[in-house]
Design a protein around this motif. Structure first.
Motif, PDB file in Angstrom:
ATOM      1  N   MET A   1     -32.243 -74.392  67.011  1.00  0.00           N
ATOM      2  CA  MET A   1     -31.223 -73.666  67.768  1.00  0.00           C
ATOM      3  C   MET A   1     -31.748 -73.243  69.137  1.00  0.00           C
ATOM      4  N   GLY A   2     -30.908 -73.413  70.139  1.00  0.00           N
ATOM      5  CA  GLY A   2     -31.209 -72.937  71.491  1.00  0.00           C
ATOM      6  C   GLY A   2     -30.186 -71.899  71.902  1.00  0.00           C
ATOM      7  N   ILE A   3     -30.642 -70.851  72.591  1.00  0.00           N
ATOM      8  CA  ILE A   3     -29.761 -69.724  72.911  1.00  0.00           C
ATOM      9  C   ILE A   3     -29.800 -69.431  74.404  1.00  0.00           C
ATOM     10  N   SER A   4     -28.622 -69.325  75.008  1.00  0.00           N
ATOM     11  CA  SER A   4     -28.507 -68.868  76.397  1.00  0.00           C
ATOM     12  C   SER A   4     -27.691 -67.589  76.412  1.00  0.00           C
ATOM     13  N   MET A   5     -27.934 -66.744  77.437  1.00  0.00           N
ATOM     14  CA  MET A   5     -27.290 -65.432  77.508  1.00  0.00           C
ATOM     15  C   MET A   5     -26.423 -65.315  78.757  1.00  0.00           C
ATOM     16  N   PHE A   6     -25.249 -64.696  78.584  1.00  0.00           N
ATOM     17  CA  PHE A   6     -24.427 -64.298  79.730  1.00  0.00           C
ATOM     18  C   PHE A   6     -24.663 -62.812  79.974  1.00  0.00           C
TER      19      PHE A   6
ATOM     20  N   GLY B   1     -37.380 -71.737  64.324  1.00  0.00           N
ATOM     21  CA  GLY B   1     -36.163 -72.538  64.414  1.00  0.00           C
ATOM     22  C   GLY B   1     -35.284 -72.279  65.615  1.00  0.00           C
ATOM     23  N   TYR B   2     -35.629 -71.313  66.479  1.00  0.00           N
ATOM     24  CA  TYR B   2     -34.780 -71.072  67.647  1.00  0.00           C
ATOM     25  C   TYR B   2     -35.624 -70.708  68.858  1.00  0.00           C
ATOM     26  N   GLN B   3     -35.035 -70.958  70.029  1.00  0.00           N
ATOM     27  CA  GLN B   3     -35.688 -70.629  71.302  1.00  0.00           C
ATOM     28  C   GLN B   3     -34.634 -70.107  72.268  1.00  0.00           C
ATOM     29  N   PHE B   4     -34.978 -69.070  73.022  1.00  0.00           N
ATOM     30  CA  PHE B   4     -34.119 -68.628  74.115  1.00  0.00           C
ATOM     31  C   PHE B   4     -34.414 -69.483  75.348  1.00  0.00           C
ATOM     32  N   TYR B   5     -33.405 -69.666  76.155  1.00  0.00           N
ATOM     33  CA  TYR B   5     -33.555 -70.510  77.342  1.00  0.00           C
ATOM     34  C   TYR B   5     -34.525 -69.883  78.346  1.00  0.00           C
TER      35      TYR B   5
END
Length: 583
Positions: free
Chosen positions: A268-273, A302-306
């Motif tokens: 999973m990849g995560i981006s934030m507004f 299993g996940y990384q922030f942009y």
């Protein structure tokens, strides 16, 4: 004369009235005419049936009583009354709207003033039952905005939801997360169990995840095995972690499909507004970059922030892909050859052809840098075709030099085996170069072979019929189910270098198991990555057949390989003569 004309006028009026009544009754719409005094001037049977108004209610011709009767059947009676009052207050106005009933029906209402000349004498209402049409429209809208397999919102609706959530976040000073994830090793499920099983897995993942997320959040399917989770109304980024970890926890338990228990995981990849992007397109793009970074990193999280460095990496990859296209057109590839020696005699028996990219500005690029990209983009097929032809050309050239006969092994990707032209190209290469097929060895990884065993069976039997050896590369690193060794026409196992170079002893134990297994199955074994005398002695002691590695030679260009072969023969002849003298 006057007496005769009067009946004619009455007949004409009656005929006109009859025609009007017939017209009203034949129309598909319910018609109601109310005069300016609130008295019902006319209606048709369709109107009465649509609204279910008893005849006695309409018989007194009071519009107010008819309105009172239908109010209980309306979803919003107050809105209905307000609109009627507005129409009666502005006699010259027109009206077109929809009325929803409690039983689910929907009526279109069209109303215009009734005029005699320029004078308004009442109002005409036309009601049409559009329930079926509206239902069809809603179904079409649902199909256009939802994924047919999982019933989740699709890409179209996802963009709308993200855009609306961005507006809401701006109004209330919230932050928002966009998490894009896909399933690891999903292709193996499709290839091994079939697309039906793959579809069922996607449905089960969608159901589990839907039960896990908050009501305010959105789970959507982009396509394939890619999903997006939109997490809104956050006040701090730290609030994302428990939500994400709860969602990923659905993969802790295996999925039951038919008779199979499938364990999978997600990257999973995560981006934030607003930190990473201000639009749906930007947030999804950055989440995608982060997801591929998570996939490459591996690990249990299993996940990384942009991070901005991920975009830099993506740009670098895109540039490399463009360069790779040019490399094919401009033939920037070269084959290097690593000698493979018989362990008993230490004579060169063959070579593994290893691909190198001679980049015009970056120099020599190893296969680990571009082969994964070539496989992802499909460029591995034309690159593999070039390797095949180059191996054939090189073998023909060596045979003309009257060198000792030896084999050349080369790697073939899963995509090449799937290519319908592969066997034809192999046949053409053999015949055009007039080479002995027995001088060819095809290497395919254990994982690639096992996940496509039945699919490749005919191709593998064709290779066997030509005398072309099949080598299982990286053996011991893939599937533990070894039944395929009995089923497929395999000639040789290649022990992965990680087992040879493992100083802990565990790797050597695995190597011993492979050697014992191969002996029972009467298969040859080649060990790669031999770099020290200790490793060589270990393999000699345990009767390995062939070896390759830096202890003997790194991968070298064709002309240097010829020199190596000649020197190897000379050294072995001297060694043999010395042994004879001593004897």
């Amino acid at each position: 004369m006057t007496k005769k004309k009067q009946p004619l006028k009455e007949d004409a009026a009656l005929e006109s009235l009859s025609l009007l009544k017939a017209t009203l009754e034949s129309t598909a719409d319910g018609i109601l005419v109310v005069n300016t005094e609130g008295i019902i001037a006319s209606y048709n049977q369709k109107f009465r049936n649509m609204w279910g108004i008893p005849e006695q209610v309409l018989a007194n011709k009071e519009d107010e009583k008819a309105v009172s009767y239908v109010l209980n059947s309306l979803k919003d009676p107050q809105l209905f009354i307000a609109k009627l009052q507005e129409l009666y207050a502005t006699p010259e106005s027109n009206c077109f709207d929809e009325i929803e009933l409690k039983d689910g029906r929907i009526f279109e209402r069209y109303s215009i003033p009734q005029k005699m000349g320029d004078k308004i004498v009442g109002r005409v209402f036309s009601f049409r039952d559009v329930t079926e049409r509206k239902s069809m429209e809603q179904q079409l809208l649902y199909q256009a905005t939802h994924d047919s397999l999982t019933d989740l919102p699709n890409r179209t609706l996802l963009y709308d939801r993200i855009t609306e959530n961005i507006k809401n976040a701006k109004r209330h000073n919230y932050i928002m997360a966009v998490a894009l994830f896909d399933l690891n090793r999903f292709k193996g499920v499709n290839d091994g169990l079939g697309h039906e099983a793959g579809d069922l897995l996607l449905q089960l993942v969608a159901k589990r995840m839907s039960r896990t997320i908050r009501e305010t959040d959105t789970l959507a399917r982009l396509g394939g095995d890619e999903f997006v989770l939109v997490i809104n109304e956050l006040t701090d980024q730290s609030e994302v972690f428990p939500i994400i970890e709860r969602c990923l926890s659905i993969f802790n338990k295996s999925f039951k499909i038919h008779q199979h228990s499938i364990s999978t995981s997600a990257s999973m990849g995560i981006s934030m507004f607003p930190t990473h992007g201000a639009t749906a397109q930007e947030l999804l793009k950055y989440a995608d970059s982060a997801m591929y970074h998570a996939k490459n990193q591996g690990g249990h999280k299993g996940y990384q922030f942009y991070g901005s460095y991920m975009t830099d990496k993506a740009v670098e990859t895109l540039d490399l892909e463009n360069d790779l296209h040019n490399a094919i057109q401009q033939q920037q590839f070269s084959l290097f050859y690593q000698p493979i020696l018989d362990l008993k005699t230490e004579l060169v028996q063959g070579a593994e052809a290893l691909l190198r990219w001679i980049h015009p500005t970056k120099g020599i690029i190893g296969p680990d840098k571009f082969i994964p990209l070539a496989e992802e983009t499909g460029l591995i097929v034309p690159i593999g075709a070039w390797v095949l032809n180059e191996v054939g050309r090189q073998l023909k050239e060596w045979e003309a030099l009257e060198l000792p006969r030896f084999f050349v092994s080369f790697n073939v990707s899963v995509q090449q085996f799937k290519d319908r032209n592969f066997l034809g190209e192999m046949e053409k290469m053999i015949s055009s170069n007039k080479i002995n097929p027995k001088s060819l060895e095809v290497e395919i990884t254990e994982t690639g072979l096992m996940s496509n065993a039945t699919l490749f069976l005919n191709s593998l039997k064709w290779l066997e019929s030509k005398g072309i050896a099949l080598v299982v590369d990286d053996f011991g690193t893939g599937y533990s189910n070894l039944n395929y060794l009995n089923i497929l026409p395999i000639n040789k196992l290649k022990i992965d270098k990680s087992f040879i170079q493992d100083d802990s002893g565990k790797g050597h134990n695995i190597a011993l198991s492979i050697l014992a297994l191969a002996k029972k199955l009467k298969l040859k074994v080649v060990a790669e990555g031999v770099e020290t005398k200790e490793q060589l002695d270990f393999l000699k002691k345990n009767q390995c057949d062939e070896v390759q590695g830096y202890y003997f030679s790194k991968p070298i260009e064709s002309e240097h390989f010829i020199v190596f072969v000649k020197e190897n023969r000379i050294l072995n002849e001297k060694h043999s003569n010395n042994n004879q003298v001593i004897a």
